[in-house]
Design a protein around this motif. Structure first.
Motif, PDB file in Angstrom:
ATOM      1  N   VAL A 145       0.709  -1.345   0.188  1.00 52.10           N
ATOM      2  CA  VAL A 145       0.085   0.400   0.017  1.00 52.10           C
ATOM      3  C   VAL A 145       1.106   0.543  -0.211  1.00 52.10           C
ATOM      4  O   VAL A 145       1.741   1.721   0.757  1.00 52.10           O
ATOM      5  N   ASP A 169       0.060   5.270  -0.740  1.00 49.54           N
ATOM      6  CA  ASP A 169      -0.536   6.840  -1.153  1.00 49.54           C
ATOM      7  C   ASP A 169      -2.200   6.092  -1.634  1.00 49.54           C
ATOM      8  O   ASP A 169      -2.805   7.078  -2.745  1.00 49.54           O
ATOM      9  N   ASP A 170      -3.137   5.674  -0.885  1.00 43.65           N
ATOM     10  CA  ASP A 170      -4.120   5.100  -0.423  1.00 43.65           C
ATOM     11  C   ASP A 170      -4.346   4.441  -1.792  1.00 43.65           C
ATOM     12  O   ASP A 170      -5.408   4.057  -2.261  1.00 43.65           O
ATOM     13  N   ASN A 199      -8.195   2.200  -2.498  1.00 46.71           N
ATOM     14  CA  ASN A 199      -7.324   1.882  -1.378  1.00 46.71           C
ATOM     15  C   ASN A 199      -9.138   1.873  -0.583  1.00 46.71           C
ATOM     16  O   ASN A 199      -9.692   1.355   0.274  1.00 46.71           O
ATOM     17  N   GLU A 200      -9.707   3.014  -0.984  1.00 45.56           N
ATOM     18  CA  GLU A 200     -10.852   3.194  -0.291  1.00 45.56           C
ATOM     19  C   GLU A 200     -12.153   2.612  -0.344  1.00 45.56           C
ATOM     20  O   GLU A 200     -12.416   2.265   0.361  1.00 45.56           O
TER      21      GLU A 200
END
Length: 173
Positions: A59, A61-62, A78-79
């Motif tokens: 992972v 920076d999102d 990631n969100e």
């Protein structure tokens, strides 16, 4: 004097093993305090049953970067798990992904190292090392460090993949 030291050390060891207020909470109590929720999942192709590689996502920076044993590399937001891009390398992956500011790097069974642009999966360069890459490549601004199964550690130029150094690591028993 010797008897005093033995008694002192015995007291310290027993004191360390005595339950008290410093005991950690049980795992059940911890799990009750911290609920775990699945936000999203993604399916990846597997690897051959005889292989025992542990290809763990990275992972940065999102963005979640994942790779499977057959060479598919994916990037997810990631969100929400939205797939951002997909790329393929032409070899069976055995190590990675290693992620830096600009690069995503994977190593393969046949001793290749692939560097992809982590923004879109475009292949930037590929390099050859002595043998199968088993450790996740370490990626910095100007160097990629790779360890191969033959005990060599390579320093690769992050701009073009050229090796500028190699060191043999041997264990002494």
């Amino acid at each position: 004097m010797r008897l005093f030291l033995v008694l002192l050390l015995t007291g310290l060891i027993v004191g360390c093993a005595t339950p008290g207020r410093g005991d950690p909470p049980s795992s059940t109590a911890f799990a009750e305090q911290l609920p775990i929720e699945t936000v999203w999942t993604a399916r990846m192709r597997g690897i051959d049953a005889a292989d025992n590689y542990r290809l763990v996502p990275a992972v940065r920076d999102d963005v979640v970067y994942a790779v499977d044993g057959r060479g598919r590399v994916l990037a997810f937001a990631n969100e929400d798990g939205e797939r951002l891009w997909r790329a393929e390398v032409s070899s069976h992956v055995s190590a990675g992904p290693g992620v830096g500011a600009r690069l995503l790097v994977v190593g393969t069974r046949d001793g290749r190292v692939y560097a992809l642009d982590r923004r879109d999966g475009t292949e930037l360069w590929r390099s050859r090392v002595g043998s199968e890459v088993l450790a996740v490549p370490a990626v910095a601004d100007s160097v990629v460090v790779v360890r191969s199964v033959d005990g060599r550690v390579y320093g690769l130029d992050a701009r073009n993949g050229r090796a500028f150094g190699c060191m043999i690591v041997r264990r002494r028993y």
